[in-house]
Scaffold this motif. Structure first.
Motif, PDB file in Angstrom:
ATOM      1  N   PHE A   1       8.469   9.943  14.583  1.00  0.00           N
ATOM      2  CA  PHE A   1       8.800   8.523  14.725  1.00  0.00           C
ATOM      3  C   PHE A   1       7.685   7.769  15.444  1.00  0.00           C
ATOM      4  O   PHE A   1       7.229   6.695  14.998  1.00  0.00           O
ATOM      5  CB  PHE A   1      10.127   8.389  15.478  1.00  0.00           C
ATOM      6  N   LEU A   2       7.216   8.304  16.564  1.00  0.00           N
ATOM      7  CA  LEU A   2       6.142   7.658  17.323  1.00  0.00           C
ATOM      8  C   LEU A   2       4.833   7.638  16.536  1.00  0.00           C
ATOM      9  O   LEU A   2       4.099   6.648  16.558  1.00  0.00           O
ATOM     10  CB  LEU A   2       5.956   8.376  18.659  1.00  0.00           C
ATOM     11  N   ALA A   3       4.540   8.730  15.829  1.00  0.00           N
ATOM     12  CA  ALA A   3       3.297   8.802  15.062  1.00  0.00           C
ATOM     13  C   ALA A   3       3.286   7.779  13.931  1.00  0.00           C
ATOM     14  O   ALA A   3       2.248   7.162  13.648  1.00  0.00           O
ATOM     15  CB  ALA A   3       3.115  10.209  14.505  1.00  0.00           C
ATOM     16  N   CYS A   4       4.422   7.580  13.288  1.00  0.00           N
ATOM     17  CA  CYS A   4       4.493   6.591  12.208  1.00  0.00           C
ATOM     18  C   CYS A   4       4.212   5.191  12.730  1.00  0.00           C
ATOM     19  O   CYS A   4       3.515   4.396  12.078  1.00  0.00           O
ATOM     20  CB  CYS A   4       5.859   6.645  11.537  1.00  0.00           C
ATOM     21  N   VAL A   5       4.728   4.871  13.902  1.00  0.00           N
ATOM     22  CA  VAL A   5       4.475   3.549  14.498  1.00  0.00           C
ATOM     23  C   VAL A   5       2.988   3.381  14.807  1.00  0.00           C
ATOM     24  O   VAL A   5       2.376   2.342  14.512  1.00  0.00           O
ATOM     25  CB  VAL A   5       5.326   3.365  15.765  1.00  0.00           C
TER      26      VAL A   5
ATOM     27  N   GLN B   1       0.830  -1.198   0.000  1.00  0.00           N
ATOM     28  CA  GLN B   1       0.000   0.000   0.000  1.00  0.00           C
ATOM     29  C   GLN B   1       0.871   1.258   0.000  1.00  0.00           C
ATOM     30  O   GLN B   1       1.918   1.295   0.654  1.00  0.00           O
ATOM     31  CB  GLN B   1      -0.913   0.016   1.231  1.00  0.00           C
ATOM     32  N   PRO B   2       0.454   2.307  -0.723  1.00  0.00           N
ATOM     33  CA  PRO B   2       1.269   3.536  -0.768  1.00  0.00           C
ATOM     34  C   PRO B   2       1.472   4.173   0.593  1.00  0.00           C
ATOM     35  O   PRO B   2       2.570   4.655   0.893  1.00  0.00           O
ATOM     36  CB  PRO B   2       0.468   4.449  -1.711  1.00  0.00           C
ATOM     37  N   GLN B   3       0.419   4.182   1.434  1.00  0.00           N
ATOM     38  CA  GLN B   3       0.585   4.822   2.736  1.00  0.00           C
ATOM     39  C   GLN B   3       1.548   4.047   3.630  1.00  0.00           C
ATOM     40  O   GLN B   3       2.245   4.639   4.462  1.00  0.00           O
ATOM     41  CB  GLN B   3      -0.766   4.999   3.443  1.00  0.00           C
ATOM     42  N   THR B   4       1.617   2.717   3.457  1.00  0.00           N
ATOM     43  CA  THR B   4       2.570   1.932   4.241  1.00  0.00           C
ATOM     44  C   THR B   4       4.008   2.269   3.853  1.00  0.00           C
ATOM     45  O   THR B   4       4.882   2.451   4.708  1.00  0.00           O
ATOM     46  CB  THR B   4       2.314   0.436   4.044  1.00  0.00           C
ATOM     47  N   ILE B   5       4.255   2.365   2.551  1.00  0.00           N
ATOM     48  CA  ILE B   5       5.597   2.711   2.074  1.00  0.00           C
ATOM     49  C   ILE B   5       5.991   4.111   2.537  1.00  0.00           C
ATOM     50  O   ILE B   5       7.112   4.346   3.009  1.00  0.00           O
ATOM     51  CB  ILE B   5       5.655   2.597   0.542  1.00  0.00           C
ATOM     52  N   LEU B   6       5.067   5.051   2.424  1.00  0.00           N
ATOM     53  CA  LEU B   6       5.371   6.423   2.821  1.00  0.00           C
ATOM     54  C   LEU B   6       5.592   6.544   4.326  1.00  0.00           C
ATOM     55  O   LEU B   6       6.443   7.304   4.785  1.00  0.00           O
ATOM     56  CB  LEU B   6       4.244   7.352   2.374  1.00  0.00           C
ATOM     57  N   ARG B   7       4.824   5.791   5.110  1.00  0.00           N
ATOM     58  CA  ARG B   7       5.021   5.847   6.571  1.00  0.00           C
ATOM     59  C   ARG B   7       6.376   5.254   6.950  1.00  0.00           C
ATOM     60  O   ARG B   7       7.041   5.770   7.864  1.00  0.00           O
ATOM     61  CB  ARG B   7       3.894   5.095   7.269  1.00  0.00           C
ATOM     62  N   CYS B   8       6.787   4.191   6.276  1.00  0.00           N
ATOM     63  CA  CYS B   8       8.099   3.613   6.564  1.00  0.00           C
ATOM     64  C   CYS B   8       9.215   4.586   6.198  1.00  0.00           C
ATOM     65  O   CYS B   8      10.203   4.721   6.937  1.00  0.00           O
ATOM     66  CB  CYS B   8       8.260   2.298   5.805  1.00  0.00           C
ATOM     67  N   LEU B   9       9.055   5.276   5.075  1.00  0.00           N
ATOM     68  CA  LEU B   9      10.053   6.277   4.701  1.00  0.00           C
ATOM     69  C   LEU B   9      10.078   7.435   5.692  1.00  0.00           C
ATOM     70  O   LEU B   9      11.157   7.910   6.086  1.00  0.00           O
ATOM     71  CB  LEU B   9       9.773   6.780   3.289  1.00  0.00           C
ATOM     72  N   SER B  10       8.902   7.899   6.099  1.00  0.00           N
ATOM     73  CA  SER B  10       8.837   8.980   7.084  1.00  0.00           C
ATOM     74  C   SER B  10       9.439   8.552   8.407  1.00  0.00           C
ATOM     75  O   SER B  10      10.123   9.346   9.087  1.00  0.00           O
ATOM     76  CB  SER B  10       7.385   9.423   7.278  1.00  0.00           C
ATOM     77  N   TRP B  11       9.184   7.308   8.785  1.00  0.00           N
ATOM     78  CA  TRP B  11       9.759   6.762  10.011  1.00  0.00           C
ATOM     79  C   TRP B  11      11.287   6.733   9.928  1.00  0.00           C
ATOM     80  O   TRP B  11      11.985   7.119  10.874  1.00  0.00           O
ATOM     81  CB  TRP B  11       9.193   5.357  10.218  1.00  0.00           C
ATOM     82  N   LEU B  12      11.827   6.304   8.787  1.00  0.00           N
ATOM     83  CA  LEU B  12      13.277   6.256   8.597  1.00  0.00           C
ATOM     84  C   LEU B  12      13.891   7.652   8.579  1.00  0.00           C
ATOM     85  O   LEU B  12      14.941   7.896   9.194  1.00  0.00           O
ATOM     86  CB  LEU B  12      13.590   5.521   7.299  1.00  0.00           C
ATOM     87  N   PHE B  13      13.236   8.595   7.888  1.00  0.00           N
ATOM     88  CA  PHE B  13      13.770   9.959   7.819  1.00  0.00           C
ATOM     89  C   PHE B  13      13.795  10.620   9.198  1.00  0.00           C
ATOM     90  O   PHE B  13      14.729  11.360   9.527  1.00  0.00           O
ATOM     91  CB  PHE B  13      12.933  10.792   6.851  1.00  0.00           C
ATOM     92  N   SER B  14      12.764  10.364   9.998  1.00  0.00           N
ATOM     93  CA  SER B  14      12.730  10.958  11.337  1.00  0.00           C
ATOM     94  C   SER B  14      13.854  10.407  12.205  1.00  0.00           C
ATOM     95  O   SER B  14      14.450  11.140  13.013  1.00  0.00           O
ATOM     96  CB  SER B  14      11.375  10.698  11.994  1.00  0.00           C
ATOM     97  N   ILE B  15      14.172   9.119  12.050  1.00  0.00           N
ATOM     98  CA  ILE B  15      15.280   8.540  12.810  1.00  0.00           C
ATOM     99  C   ILE B  15      16.603   9.208  12.433  1.00  0.00           C
ATOM    100  O   ILE B  15      17.429   9.538  13.295  1.00  0.00           O
ATOM    101  CB  ILE B  15      15.353   7.017  12.576  1.00  0.00           C
TER     102      ILE B  15
END
Length: 226
Positions: free
Chosen positions: A79-83, A23-37
């Motif tokens: 990071f927390l919001a993405c999780v 799903q596009p939102q799953t990919i984008l959330r993982c990228l956002s999670w990685l960028f925030s880290i």
């Protein structure tokens, strides 16, 4: 046609891991999670310098500790919001209550819009402070500072796309479920006229019963004589 609510089919289907990952939102959330880290971890590890004649540490972005604190705060919350939203996305098809789905989509919409704006501010502040940093501080950790600024910019893009996806799901849910029921008897826009017997117990032109109790001619039948 299978009915759906806010971008997902109605509850009852099994969880499909392959579909969820694609799903596009799953990919984008993982990228956002990685960028925030990358942002908050780099600031925490290499974002502060300690001068030789001083014991206090200063932020590498023009010695502005507020800039580093802002980047760390935004990164940790993102990071927390993405999780949390990844967990909600996985559980979303199992939710049968349309109102609960609407609350989740609205929360995603508002949070994505807010963090797109906050990441934009973070990028502008960090880029501006890095441009004003003196030469000694620039030579300390230039790659780390550039990475922080770059991934702050990338976070604007990913959270912006998450906002548009959430807005699309919200529009889809409203178009399918936010419709009012209208009684055809009281709705004058329907092509069918109301029944003529709505306010009376029978036809107004009724005069006589089709079966009369007084029949003058019983017919040709004659009772047998005993």
């Amino acid at each position: 046609m299978q009915s759906s609510a806010y971008g997902a089919s109605l509850a009852g289907g099994a969880f499909d891991l392959v579909h969820f990952v694609k799903q596009p939102q799953t990919i984008l959330r993982c990228l956002s999670w990685l960028f925030s880290i990358v942002v908050f971890a780099t600031i925490t590890a290499e974002g502060y310098i300690n001068e030789k004649d001083k014991h206090e540490t200063n932020c590498i972005f023009n010695k502005n500790d507020s800039a580093c604190s802002y980047g760390v705060g935004i990164g940790v919350l993102a990071f927390l919001a993405c999780v949390v939203f990844l967990m909600l996305d996985a559980y979303f098809p199992q939710i049968s209550n349309v109102k609960e789905r609407k609350c989740i989509v609205i929360g995603d919409l508002v949070f994505s819009a807010a963090w797109t704006f906050l990441w934009f501010i973070c990028f502008c502040v960090l880029a501006n402070q890095w441009a004003k940093t003196d030469a000694p501080e620039v030579a300390v950790a230039p790659d780390a500072a550039r990475a922080i600024v770059a991934f702050s910019f990338f976070s604007i893009i990913t959270w912006g796309f998450l906002f548009f996806l959430a807005f699309g799901r919200y529009r889809q849910g409203v178009s399918e479920f936010d419709q009012e029921y209208r009684d055809p008897a009281n709705d004058h826009s329907t092509p069918y006229p109301p029944t003529p017997y709505a306010s009376s117990s029978g036809p107004t032109g009724y005069q006589q019963s089709p079966f009369s109790h007084n029949q003058e001619q019983p017919g040709e039948y004659q009772p047998p004589a005993y």
